[in-house]
Enzyme design. Structure first.
Site, short mmCIF file in Angstrom:
data_model
loop_
_atom_site.label_atom_id
_atom_site.label_comp_id
_atom_site.label_asym_id
_atom_site.label_seq_id
_atom_site.Cartn_x
_atom_site.Cartn_y
_atom_site.Cartn_z
N CYS A 99 53.50 -37.83 33.84
CA CYS A 99 52.77 -38.71 34.83
C CYS A 99 54.24 -38.85 35.45
O CYS A 99 55.58 -38.70 36.08
CB CYS A 99 51.68 -38.42 34.87
SG CYS A 99 51.31 -38.61 36.84
N HIS B 114 48.97 -34.34 33.01
CA HIS B 114 48.14 -35.49 31.73
C HIS B 114 48.02 -33.99 30.71
O HIS B 114 46.86 -33.69 30.64
CB HIS B 114 47.53 -36.64 31.67
CG HIS B 114 47.87 -37.74 32.36
ND1 HIS B 114 47.65 -38.38 32.92
CD2 HIS B 114 47.17 -37.43 34.37
CE1 HIS B 114 47.98 -39.48 33.85
NE2 HIS B 114 48.11 -38.30 35.61
N GLU C 224 47.47 -34.95 28.00
CA GLU C 224 45.82 -35.75 27.13
C GLU C 224 44.54 -35.00 27.55
O GLU C 224 43.71 -35.59 26.99
CB GLU C 224 46.37 -37.70 26.16
CG GLU C 224 45.81 -37.80 27.50
CD GLU C 224 47.29 -38.44 29.00
OE1 GLU C 224 47.24 -39.16 29.75
OE2 GLU C 224 48.04 -37.42 28.16
#
Length: 207
Positions: free
Chosen positions: A79, A180, A182
């Site tokens: 990011c 992102h 995750e």
């Protein structure tokens, strides 16, 4: 061991937990020696580019991150962390970045919703170890600024948001993901797993 670089900005714990879920040891750290000894490093980030660079400078981690990239071991920016890899940003003024990848970070311009927020499909632009065994799919973005690499061969994947938007970049051992991983379901975690696999390869070659 994977170092999650702690310069006071970023989703440190969610990244750390994702790394651990994939079977790797993670440490959130601002210690230069600990970072340099790690098999791989992740530079996360949430917030403004200028503030992030100021924090990196104040903590001495700007130089450490550059040294780490020069070591040849895998480095991943996520990011804002991806944007910091570039030469400069126009976010709230002009700011110099880490300069590991030539290019600029600019604001979305046009009559459409900003920030870009939500699930968008990746398009792979060229081969990369990050894409091993994977098919194109959707990942989760939240950003108001986007990177414009100077070199086309640094652009690994794009998404479409009123035109092509840089999604994944890479050169040598340095990688970046605008989204992102995750928080991006199976594909995001698979991309992160492939990055982490590079840290094992790097460790084997340096023995």
């Amino acid at each position: 061991m994977i170092a999650i670089i702690d310069y006071g900005m970023g989703n440190l714990h969610s990244v750390s937990k994702a790394v651990e879920r994939l079977g790797y040891e993670a440490v959130i750290t601002a210690d230069a020696q600990e970072i340099m000894e790690a098999d791989g490093a992740i530079l996360p980030g949430v917030g403004a580019f200028g503030d992030a660079m100021q924090n990196l400078q104040n903590t001495g981690l700007e130089e450490v991150t550059r040294f780490y990239a020069a070591s040849g071991k895998p480095l991943l920016g996520i990011c804002l962390g991806m944007q910091l890899l570039f030469s400069e940003s126009e976010e709230y003024g002009q700011h110099q970045g880490l300069g590991l990848l030539p290019g600029s970070v600019i604001r979305f311009r046009g009559d459409f919703k900003v920030p870009h927020m939500g699930w968008n499909k990746l398009t792979f632009k060229q081969g990369s170890p990050l894409f091993k065994g994977l098919e194109e799919g959707h990942v989760y973005f939240v950003h108001s600024f986007h990177a414009k690499p100077q070199r086309s061969d640094d652009l690994l994947a794009i998404t479409d948001y009123n035109g092509p938007v840089t999604a994944i970049v890479g050169r040598g051992n340095v990688y970046g993901m605008q989204f992102h991983p995750e928080k991006s379901g199976e594909l995001g975690m698979s991309l992160l797993r492939n990055f982490l696999a590079l840290t094992t390869d790097s460790r084997e070659t340096t023995r």
